[in-house]
Design an enzyme around this catalytic site. Structure first.
Site: not given
Ligand SMILES: Cc1cc2nc3c(=O)[nH]c(=O)nc-3n(C[C@H](O)[C@H](O)[C@H](O)COP(=O)(O)O)c2cc1C
Ligand SMILES: Cc1cc2nc3c(=O)[nH]c(=O)nc-3n(C[C@H](O)[C@H](O)[C@H](O)COP(=O)(O)OP(=O)(O)OC[C@H]3O[C@@H](n4cnc5c(N)ncnc54)[C@H](O)[C@@H]3O)c2cc1C
Length: 785
Positions: A448, A606, A654, A748
């Site tokens: 997400p 949150y 989560r 990402r």
């Molecule tokens: C732009 C962005 C928005 C995010 N929004 C959420 C979200 O809405 N809900 C959530 O649980 N995590 C959110 N995250 C966290 C990601 O879901 C993920 O847990 C975190 O980026 C680590 O994963 P990655 O290393 O693959 O980026 C967000 C991350 C990014 C980069």
């Protein structure tokens, strides 16, 4: 230059020999407290890659080492009556005594002064030297003398180990996992010269104590181990050499040099013996230090350059060593795995060896892993099989008896014995996964990600394209961003919501697009931002309060996120009822919109997370205090949502497994949190971490959160999703095949490449079918260079 080397181990001797050869004008002495042929321990291990690096610095020493070394390619794993063999690993064992003798010779040839039997008590006596090299090992007196400058940290690990020798010539690098009445014993054994092997015995502290080994002198240790490992020693004896039970000290120093004094080898850093790299690191330090001295005229500049060059490499290896040593500390956790998965998990424990590079070393072994995994996944995903969220390819639940192992069998998968069928098994990431009535076509999930692009909570064309393109991109499931259960629950005014029918219809359009145009499923993540509500867009000021137009925020306790954030109101029990009703309304709307899976966001500080963490929940009522109380409101929300969500559809939660902050949640708390949600019907835990408090101290790195998913999966016996710095397909395959998680979430990486799964499939030679509109690509070969 007058150079004094304190300590005549591999680091000190190799450094002295190399520097003297580089510039014979230097006066170099090595002061060693032992006699020339005294040495602790038995053999050391070098990989082929290490030997190549050493050969560049000193071909003669590596040639000499090669003449005395014992080489092997295989790793043998003895587990529950089976012997699994993996090949292609390319290692050599060498007697430490021989290595030191060869280094003594190289020093003498070069003209280094070797002083044996010289126990240095205080390095201040060498103040007249131009350079003092502290090569005096893990218990360095030099480091201790200047500890306020070096700022060492010594992390003494809990497991006990003893370094023994034996005359049994092991044909491969051999691991034994053997349980007795006291617990599980691990053995790391390898031959280092004809008729001589190292035999390291390791156990947890409770197992060690239960066996009555605390205290145990060398004869008692030998007697105990010879009896326990009589079958494995096959009539051979164990030998000791200052073989006392120890705990491994992981040593780090904030600074490696002070004035003209520099730390090298174990004095500067240690890496657990299970990655067999201590001697390699010590000798590589020597090479780097000599190179830096050659490049810089002033000693302090050279020492700074040496540290700058070596520190990143050493720290990277120490990270690998850390995960490896933790695997051996936690081996009991993996004892329910089937042998082939256990072996794969062991071989890939340090994250250095992945599915892909293990495949290069031993394709037949990996083919067998893939085939086993695919069969398990296929069976578990079978729609006729009654199942509700049990992990596929999973360990047995705690307490469930393992299938009886064969009494003895040797499973050699190396060489040409792999079957054609095995070679065709789908890769782990492309196997199906089932949760209740939901079957995902593959194990890659778009995590997400808030887009901060909605108005009045309404998802729009941006969300359609964002989620739609990632669904077409081949992921098994895409998550909608954190979508809020009421207007006040939003992180920002631009967050999506689900509190009215109009929003449900807007989501329905996106869900329908995904279902109609891709094989992906789509999940909704419901949240309430709590004290992190009323903030700016991420890219305008992450978690920063809105300068204007904000609204009052609530949390478990009245603690602001930043000192300058608004102080939240403590949620009252009456407000809790309203919030539960908001969640239930959103759940019904999510069902109306057609989502396949529902997740409750209880991570990242949150509202529901603020109840879980002791850092943010200071309540004195029945919702605060011990974990049982802190879980009460989040579980109430979960139960109400679960009751409103169709029984055939799965739910996930989560969590932030750890808070990365003293007195906050740690990995063991995460297990208890997951256990509670699992007992209430949560099908899969989405295991994230941190963002609970603004001044968190996270330890980032590749796959840095995966160990928490792994631990929950095995200790609770439930399905997990790993997330956080997962970006390569080989890491995804490794996580899945090793049983560290059931699904991998990439955030990402999917922003960067919406077609991440398609690219992975293409690169791995198993392209996914294109939709009709793009069918021309079936005959197209992309080229980027
Ligand atoms: C732009 C962005 C928005 C995010 N929004 C959420 C979200 O809405 N809900 C959530 O649980 N995590 C959110 N995250 C966290 C990601 O879901 C993920 O847990 C975190 O980026 C680590 O994963 P990655 O290393 O693959 O980026 C967000 C991350 C990014 C980069
Ligand atoms: C159980 C076990 C297994 C291991 N297996 C491997 C392996 O397979 N492969 C591998 O690469 N590494 C292995 N290691 C690690 C390896 O032994 C060390 O990392 C390596 O020896 C470090 O080299 P060093 O020169 O920095 O220190 P050391 O080898 O410890 O040498 C330091 C020297 O300084 C001397 N000394 C200390 N204090 C003084 C003093 N005050 N005055 C004078 N002299 C002093 C000591 O006598 C010693 O000779 C293992 C370690 C252990 C504990």
């Amino acid at each position: 230059m007058k150079v004094v080397c304190l300590g005549g181990g591999p680091a000190g001797l190799f450094f002295a020999a190399l520097l003297k050869r580089a510039d014979p004008a230097h006066h170099i002495s090595v002061l060693e407290r032992n006699r020339p042929d005294d040495t602790f321990g038995f053999g050391v291990v070098f990989s082929d890659a290490t030997e190549e690096a050493l050969a560049k610095a000193d071909p003669l020493i590596t040639e000499a080492m090669g003449r005395h070394a014992h080489r092997w390619d295989d790793i043998e794993i003895h587990y529950k009556g089976e012997t699994l063999v993996s090949t292609g690993h390319g290692f050599s064992g060498l007697s430490r005594r021989t290595l030191l003798a060869l280094l003594h010779e190289r020093c003498r040839e070069a003209g280094v002064r070797l002083c044996f039997g010289r126990d240095v008590r205080d390095p201040e006596e060498f103040r007249d030297a131009d350079l003092v090299v502290a090569a005096d090992g893990a218990h360095s007196v030099v480091r201790e003398r200047y500890r306020e400058h070096f700022r060492p940290q010594v992390d003494e690990r809990p497991n006990r180990f003893v370094w023994l020798g034996t005359t049994r010539p092991f044909p491969a690098f051999t691991f034994y996992f053997k349980a007795d009445a006291h617990g599980l014993w691990r053995v790391h054994a390898y031959q280092y010269e004809p008729g001589a092997s190292t035999f390291i015995v390791e156990a947890t502290d409770p197992t060690f104590r239960s066996a009555g080994l605390d205290p145990a002198d060398e004869p008692a240790t030998i007697a105990f181990c010879e009896q326990l490992f009589a079958a494995e020693l096959a009539g051979h004896r164990l030998v000791s050499n200052r073989s006392i039970w120890r705990r491994f000290p992981t040593i780090r120093n904030e600074v490696w040099h002070h004035r003209n004094v520099v730390l090298v080898g174990d004095a500067a850093h240690t890496a657990h013996f299970s990655v067999g790299s201590g001697t390699k690191l010590a000798m590589e330090d020597a090479i780097a230090l000599v190179a830096a001295l050659g490049e810089h005229r002033a000693v302090p500049d050279a020492l700074a350059a040496y540290e700058a060059a070596r520190r990143p490499l050493v720290e990277s290896l120490q990270r690998a060593a850390q995960v490896s040593l933790q695997w051996f500390e936690d081996t009991e956790r993996y004892m329910e795995l089937e042998p082939i998965q256990f072996a794969f998990a062991l071989l890939t424990r340090s994250l250095r060896v992945t599915h892909q590079n293990l495949k290069l070393r031993d394709p037949a072994f990996v083919a067998r892993v893939d085939e086993w995994f695919a069969n398990r996944a296929r069976e578990a995903a079978d729609p006729d099989r009654p199942s509700a969220g049990t992990p596929t390819a999973a360990p047995l639940r705690p307490g469930e008896p393992a299938p009886a192992p064969p009494t003895s069998s040797i499973t050699r998968t190396s060489g040409a014995t792999g079957t054609a069928a095995a070679a065709e098994a789908p890769l782990p990431m492309f196997t199906p996964f089932r949760l209740r009535g939901l079957v995902l076509a593959n194990r890659v999930v778009v995590s997400p990600m808030c887009q901060y692009s909605a108005e009045d909570g309404m998802p729009n064309d941006w969300h359609l394209v964002h989620l739609g393109s990632r669904a077409v991109g081949g992921a098994g499931m895409v998550y909608a961003e954190m979508t809020d259960v009421s207007a006040e629950a939003r992180i920002s005014p631009w967050c999506t919501g689900l509190w009215n029918g109009e929003q449900a219809q807007a989501w329905r359009r996106i869900v329908d697009f995904v279902h109609t145009n891709s094989a992906a499923k789509i999940a909704m993540q419901l949240g309430h931002a709590g004290r992190k509500a009323s903030t700016m867009r991420m890219w305008e000021g992450d978690n920063q309060p809105l300068p204007s137009g904000g609204w009052p925020v609530v949390s478990a306790s009245p603690l602001p996120y930043f000192p300058h954030s608004p102080v939240p109101r403590e949620v009252t029990t009456a407000e809790m009822r309203t919030i539960v009703a908001d969640y239930v309304r959103a759940t019904k709307l999510a069902e109306e919109a057609g989502f396949d899976l529902l997740e409750l966001h209880m991570a990242h500080g949150y509202l529901l997370a603020s109840f879980l963490s002791p850092l943010t929940n200071r309540r004195t009522d029945s919702f605060g205090g011990p974990l049982e109380n802190r879980l009460r409101f989040p579980l109430e929300v979960f139960d109400a949502v679960r009751a409103a969500w169709p029984a055939t559809k799965p739910m996930s939660v989560r969590i932030s497994a750890v808070d990365w902050y003293p007195d906050g949640h740690g990995p063991a708390d995460a297990v208890e949190v997951a256990r509670a949600f699992h007992a209430h019907g949560c099908d899969v835990m989405d295991v994230s971490a941190g963002q609970t408090v603004a001044d968190q101290r996270p330890v980032y790195g590749r796959l840095f959160q995966t160990p928490f998913a792994d631990r929950i999966r095995h200790e609770v016996g439930m399905a997990t999703m790993a997330v956080g710095n997962i970006s390569s397909y080989t890491d995804v395959n490794t996580i899945l095949a090793a049983g560290r998680a059931d699904l991998c979430l990439l955030a990402r990486a999917h922003l960067w490449d919406p077609y991440w799964t398609r690219h992975a499939a293409y690169e791995l030679g198993r392209p996914l079918p294109w939709p009709g509109q793009y069918a021309t690509l079936d005959r197209y070969r992309p080229r980027f260079t």
